[in-house]
Write a protein that holds these residues in place. Structure first.
Motif, PDB file in Angstrom:
ATOM      1  N   GLN A 364       0.881  -0.865   0.159  1.00  0.00           N
ATOM      2  CA  GLN A 364       0.023  -0.385   0.256  1.00  0.00           C
ATOM      3  C   GLN A 364       1.405   1.063  -0.024  1.00  0.00           C
ATOM      4  O   GLN A 364       1.798   1.654   1.180  1.00  0.00           O
ATOM      5  N   MET A 365       1.108   1.862  -1.410  1.00  0.00           N
ATOM      6  CA  MET A 365       1.932   3.293  -1.251  1.00  0.00           C
ATOM      7  C   MET A 365       1.575   3.928  -2.582  1.00  0.00           C
ATOM      8  O   MET A 365       0.961   3.883  -2.863  1.00  0.00           O
ATOM      9  N   THR A 366       1.789   4.985  -2.714  1.00  0.00           N
ATOM     10  CA  THR A 366       1.769   5.740  -3.658  1.00  0.00           C
ATOM     11  C   THR A 366       2.616   5.906  -4.595  1.00  0.00           C
ATOM     12  O   THR A 366       4.105   6.246  -4.639  1.00  0.00           O
ATOM     13  N   HIS A 367       2.696   5.239  -5.635  1.00  0.00           N
ATOM     14  CA  HIS A 367       3.683   4.866  -6.932  1.00  0.00           C
ATOM     15  C   HIS A 367       2.744   4.048  -7.695  1.00  0.00           C
ATOM     16  O   HIS A 367       2.539   2.928  -7.588  1.00  0.00           O
ATOM     17  N   ILE A 368       3.903   4.019  -9.419  1.00  0.00           N
ATOM     18  CA  ILE A 368       3.129   2.812 -10.508  1.00  0.00           C
ATOM     19  C   ILE A 368       4.353   2.635 -10.956  1.00  0.00           C
ATOM     20  O   ILE A 368       4.660   3.362 -10.660  1.00  0.00           O
ATOM     21  N   GLY A 369       3.955   1.722 -11.340  1.00  0.00           N
ATOM     22  CA  GLY A 369       4.786   1.003 -12.732  1.00  0.00           C
ATOM     23  C   GLY A 369       6.354   0.149 -11.919  1.00  0.00           C
ATOM     24  O   GLY A 369       7.323   0.383 -12.296  1.00  0.00           O
TER      25      GLY A 369
END
Length: 424
Positions: A364-369
């Motif tokens: 669970q965190m903010t990031h993609i890729g």
């Protein structure tokens, strides 16, 4: 070299002259020794091929920028410190106070914040247009002071696919460059220059690097926009420089945009990316095609499994048979519409909280890729500043969870998502 996978390994690579290192080295230096007084003057005047300063001309950074440009089919590229910096530099290179930009309505929230916040405070206004609008609706929104059309090939986080051909036709009729953020698709899944784009942006922190270890941005020049025919709107590309220096168009030819960006904008604002980050980025790019195949395959399996779960009321991914973007995906992303899968949960925000807090493998965190699968409740984080009405406008609700599907074993990803859904 014609094959994508071959080029992602070899394009623009250099062999160090002294050590013969096969891997592009990290040139961790702020500057370069001048051979003489005249040599220093020539470098700063642009009359020498040798480097003047590392702010915009570090060899490690140049290799990474040119490799991305090669994969996109562009003529040149410039690396900067982040994806946000790339957006800012592109807009500042084209627009000044009093100017205007058209955008699609569905954009990454950080980009929307920049257009509504920092850019507006600096006098650059913007108008968001529904991506389903027709050519006439777009053209009617063009003003004399409009300087560009801005979009994303695959909007984040709702997972549609933009009709790049339509926007290209509008841009050409209006005499405007089309800017496309291609971060989510990457050049492996979509090459916007082939569909009429003029400038491409990447947040290199995402799939291009893939490992979640760096922050960076890239701006790629397609070499396609006719600056001379639109000189009245864009005099910075055709007018002579100080002291009678040639214009960017005369000096750089088809790569006039990248040349002006590097020598007239990025050097002044200074959003330099560290060469250590570019070194890590290059290692990520070398496996891009292999990773993207796995990302796409996993995303398709994950979306199918989630659609079958009773806790899930909607699954958003353009490769889904029931997606309204399916035909656009076939046209613009035939190898797959990326690996961001967005779901809506029965029970809204409370169910989203229980689901996310129950995840064990998925982070669970903010990031993609990332190679790792990541999940986030965008309504309380990325879109947390918006009113309920503003969220609704861009398709965000309290039940929505964004999942960036990684390259772990698909069965393991699905098992973790399902066990978390079962607890909701």
């Amino acid at each position: 070299m014609t094959g994508f996978t071959t080029r992602q390994i070899h394009a623009a690579s250099i062999v160090d002259a002294e050590t013969k290192s096969r891997v592009t080295p990290i040139y961790q230096t702020s500057g370069y020794v001048f051979d003489s007084f005249d040599d220093g003057e020539a470098r700063f005047a642009g009359a020498s091929a040798l480097r003047a300063y590392s702010r915009t001309d570090n060899p490690t950074n140049v290799v990474a920028a040119q490799r991305i440009a090669n994969l996109e089919g562009g003529v040149d590229g410039v690396l900067v410190g982040s994806g946000q910096a790339a957006i800012a530099m592109v807009i500042f290179s084209l627009a000044s106070a009093g100017d205007h930009v058209l955008t699609t309505k569905l954009l990454y929230e950080g980009t929307r914040e920049m257009f509504r916040g920092a850019l507006r405070r600096q006098g650059v206004s913007s108008t968001p247009i529904n991506e389903h609008a027709d050519e006439d609706a777009w053209l009617s929104a063009v003003r004399p002071e409009t300087k560009a059309i801005y979009t994303e090939s695959i909007p984040n986080p709702v997972g549609g696919v933009t009709d790049l051909g339509l926007l290209s036709r509008v841009a050409k009729r209006a005499g405007l460059p089309l800017i496309v953020d291609n971060t989510v698709a990457t050049p492996y899944l979509c090459r916007p220059f082939e569909h009429g784009a003029d400038i491409i942006i990447h947040s290199t922190s995402k799939w291009l690097a893939g490992h979640g270890s760096v922050i960076g941005g890239a701006i790629i020049d397609g070499g396609t926009f006719n600056w001379e025919a639109n000189a009245e709107r864009f005099p910075q590309f055709t007018a002579s420089g100080p002291h009678g220096r040639p214009s960017p168009l005369e000096r750089y030819g088809d790569a006039a945009y990248a040349g002006y960006l590097r020598s007239g904008v990025v050097i002044e604002y200074g959003p330099t990316v560290p060469p250590t980050s570019s070194f890590l980025l290059l290692h990520g790019i070398e496996t891009l095609s292999l990773r993207m195949k796995r990302h796409v395959e996993n995303a398709r399996r994950v979306s199918a499994a989630l659609a079958a779960h009773p806790a899930v009321t909607a699954v958003h991914h353009a490769d889904r048979p029931d997606s309204p973007y399916r035909e656009l995906a076939k046209r613009y992303t035939p190898l797959g519409a990326g690996s961001v899968v967005t779901i809506e949960l029965a029970g809204g925000r409370d169910s989203a909280r229980t689901f996310l807090d129950s995840l064990e493998l998925v982070t669970q965190m903010t990031h993609i890729g990332d190679v790792r699968t990541l999940a986030i409740h965008t309504g309380s984080t990325i879109h947390g500043k918006l009113t309920a009405e503003e969220k609704e406008e861009v398709g965000i609700n309290d039940a929505l969870v964004r999942i960036s599907v990684g390259i772990e074993d698909a069965d393991d990803i699905i098992a973790d998502l399902v066990q978390a859904l079962d607890r909701r």
